[in-house]
Design an enzyme around this catalytic site. Structure first.
Site, PDB file in Angstrom:
ATOM      1  N   LYS A 239       3.219 -96.894  29.521  1.00  0.00           N
ATOM      2  CA  LYS A 239       3.749 -95.736  30.224  1.00  0.00           C
ATOM      3  C   LYS A 239       4.947 -95.148  29.486  1.00  0.00           C
ATOM      4  CE  LYS A 239       2.516 -97.940  34.600  1.00  0.00           C
ATOM      5  NZ  LYS A 239       3.058 -98.612  35.813  1.00  0.00           N
TER       6      LYS A 239
ATOM      7  N   ILE B 190     -14.114 -94.966  34.489  1.00  0.00           N
ATOM      8  CA  ILE B 190     -13.769 -93.772  35.258  1.00  0.00           C
ATOM      9  C   ILE B 190     -13.354 -92.661  34.299  1.00  0.00           C
ATOM     10  CG2 ILE B 190     -12.317 -92.819  37.089  1.00  0.00           C
ATOM     11  CD1 ILE B 190     -14.230 -95.060  37.979  1.00  0.00           C
TER      12      ILE B 190
ATOM     13  N   LYS C 154     -13.138-105.786  30.268  1.00  0.00           N
ATOM     14  CA  LYS C 154     -11.711-106.056  30.470  1.00  0.00           C
ATOM     15  C   LYS C 154     -11.441-107.558  30.472  1.00  0.00           C
ATOM     16  CE  LYS C 154     -10.232-101.985  33.093  1.00  0.00           C
ATOM     17  NZ  LYS C 154      -9.518-101.532  34.322  1.00  0.00           N
TER      18      LYS C 154
ATOM     19  N   ARG D  82       5.941-107.636  41.453  1.00  0.00           N
ATOM     20  CA  ARG D  82       7.328-107.606  40.979  1.00  0.00           C
ATOM     21  C   ARG D  82       7.871-106.196  41.145  1.00  0.00           C
ATOM     22  NH1 ARG D  82       6.338-104.564  36.535  1.00  0.00           N
ATOM     23  NH2 ARG D  82       4.478-105.015  35.314  1.00  0.00           N
TER      24      ARG D  82
ATOM     25  N   HIS E 273      -3.518 -92.296  36.583  1.00  0.00           N
ATOM     26  CA  HIS E 273      -2.977 -93.593  37.000  1.00  0.00           C
ATOM     27  C   HIS E 273      -1.942 -93.312  38.088  1.00  0.00           C
ATOM     28  CE1 HIS E 273      -1.061 -97.664  35.622  1.00  0.00           C
ATOM     29  NE2 HIS E 273      -0.956 -97.492  36.923  1.00  0.00           N
TER      30      HIS E 273
ATOM     31  N   VAL F  92       9.365-101.066  36.319  1.00  0.00           N
ATOM     32  CA  VAL F  92      10.312-100.310  35.488  1.00  0.00           C
ATOM     33  C   VAL F  92      10.653 -98.979  36.154  1.00  0.00           C
ATOM     34  CG1 VAL F  92      10.617 -99.124  33.267  1.00  0.00           C
ATOM     35  CG2 VAL F  92       9.491-101.367  33.342  1.00  0.00           C
TER      36      VAL F  92
ATOM     37  N   GLU G 299      -5.096-102.883  39.885  1.00  0.00           N
ATOM     38  CA  GLU G 299      -4.406-104.161  39.849  1.00  0.00           C
ATOM     39  C   GLU G 299      -3.185-104.104  40.759  1.00  0.00           C
ATOM     40  OE1 GLU G 299      -2.956-105.044  35.952  1.00  0.00           O
ATOM     41  OE2 GLU G 299      -1.888-103.153  35.745  1.00  0.00           O
TER      42      GLU G 299
END
Length: 452
Positions: free
Chosen positions: A237, A203, A158, A292, A208, A295, A288
């Protein structure tokens, strides 16, 4: 409380902030590019300032122009929305230097949580479950292969500054490592100006699941339950729902407690989201933190009766939180309506909207900035609306979402409405038994049957 807030964003999130500010008696300033001169956020704000041409780097990402707009309108705070500069530490710092309150995370917090390797180390030290992986950034391919054999393949490389799936590579054996390493470094360096990589255990069959948190300046943090964001395409998403069909009350309590622990450990302030991967055994791992508003925040509002933007503004103003942890009182689901052609690789479909009708009725909410005659510019994200439904159960919400999608009319461009209609009819989706890989091998040609 603030007297005037500048919204450093566009589209539906700018409108969303304007609406709450108006209810709170706060004046608003819209900023806009030349491509957005006819946008509704420009029309409904108390003041509006053009900050440049259509390209984002000359308008919505131009920090000096936004600060100048705040100064000439005497705005005492800036709300960044999501995207653009919402998680930009430099923007937060410049606001601070100019004595303008940034309604978001501090520069230190953004830096700490924006770098994924640092964020993971911070969460691990705080006692939040993390995915097994490298301690910080990898120094070499040899180190990566050694760790991969300890953790056992498959593993995933990553980008530490990554997002949206860029700079990520799945590796299943020693033989694949060098190629994956080279590709991930090249891609992350080009996309983010930072080619640092770290390693995690991959994983299998993940979901999620994220936890919404709020934290005030006094160190108190609460969680507002979970959102399931597992319906994704290329890490983007498409559908979000709460509560998650994979989470029971015990797991909800444990994930919520971990999220609150994470927020309080870093002395977080404002609205944020702790994102977890949930495996098939019910174990969850920190992925993570988004510093903020998200959406998908409306579905949390629908099941908790809390205005997240209002509380975000109040926390920034130093007002203590009065609420405690919140559990979902009902079920809510959001479909992202994008100006894209799902039968053609989700290709963007900018252009003029000739006819528009929003769905309505009990339990239906539409957050959008579009109108009949509006031209969708090609310069920005393709999301044009969020369709949110709320019901007593998930089954009733799917029925209501199907009805609302059938009422949603957008002509002149292609949208993802047919895709969502197809999804509501899918038996596996209806069962709630799916992972983030659900759409990886999907036959999107089926969507054509729903286009009329």
């Amino acid at each position: 409380m603030f007297k005037k807030i500048l919204i450093a964003n566009r589209g539906e999130i700018a409108l969303r902030v304007i609406r709450t500010c108006r209810e709170m008696g706060i004046k608003t300033v819209a900023v806009y590019s030349t491509a957005d001169k006819d946008s509704l956020h420009v029309r409904f704000a108390d003041e509006a300032v053009c900050i440049g041409p259509a390209p984002s780097n000359q308008s919505y990402l131009d920090i000096p122009r936004i600060i100048s707009a705040a100064e000439i309108t005497a705005a005492d705070a800036i709300h960044p929305g999501y995207g653009f500069l919402a998680e930009n530490a430099e923007f937060s710092r410049v606001c601070e230097e100019n004595e303008i309150k940034f309604i978001g995370a501090s520069p230190e917090m953004i830096n700490k949580m924006g770098d994924k390797a640092t964020a993971k180390a911070t969460m691990k030290a705080a006692g939040v479950p993390t995915i097994p992986g490298s301690e910080g950034l990898l120094e070499s391919v040899e180190e990566g292969i050694r760790l991969s054999n300890i953790m056992k393949y498959p593993v995933i490389l990553k980008a530490t500054a990554g997002g949206g799936g860029r700079g990520m590579r799945l590796v299943t054996s020693d033989d694949e490592f060098q190629k994956a390493w080279d590709e991930a470094k090249r891609e992350s360096g080009a996309a983010f100006g930072n080619d640092g990589l770290y390693l995690e255990k991959f994983i299998e069959e993940p979901r999620h699941v994220e936890i919404q948190v709020l934290a005030d300046s006094n160190g108190k943090a609460i969680h507002l339950s979970e959102r399931d964001c597992s319906i994704q395409r290329r890490h983007q998403k498409l559908v979000e729902e709460t509560p998650s069909p994979a989470v029971d009350q015990d797991l909800r309590d444990r994930m919520g407690a971990a999220a609150v622990l994470a927020a309080e450990a870093i002395k977080y302030e404002g609205a944020g989201t702790i994102e977890f991967l949930l495996d098939k055994n019910g174990d969850f791992y920190f992925m993570e933190m988004n510093t903020r508003i998200q959406v998908e925040h409306p579905i949390t509002e629908q099941v908790t009766d809390i205005d997240l933007i209002k509380d975000q503004i109040k926390c920034a103003a130093g007002i203590p939180l009065k609420e405690g942890n919140q559990m979902p009182k009902r079920f809510s689901m959001e479909c992202r309506i994008n100006a894209e052609d799902a039968t053609n690789g989700f290709r963007p479909s900018p252009g003029k909207i000739t006819t528009l009708h929003f769905p309505n009725g009990r339990g239906v909410r539409v957050d959008s900035h579009i109108y009949a005659g509006y031209t969708i510019p090609p310069n920005y994200d393709s999301m044009i609306a969020k369709l949110i439904v709320t019901a007593r159960t998930r089954e009733r919400a799917i029925i209501r979402m199907r009805r609302a999608l059938q009422e949603f009319v957008v002509e002149g461009i292609k949208t993802t409405i047919p895709f969502h209609l197809m999804l509501m009819d899918n038996e596996q989706f209806q069962s709630g038994d799916f992972t983030t890989k659900f759409l990886d091998d999907f036959d999107f040609s089926i969507v054509e049957r729903y286009e009329d």
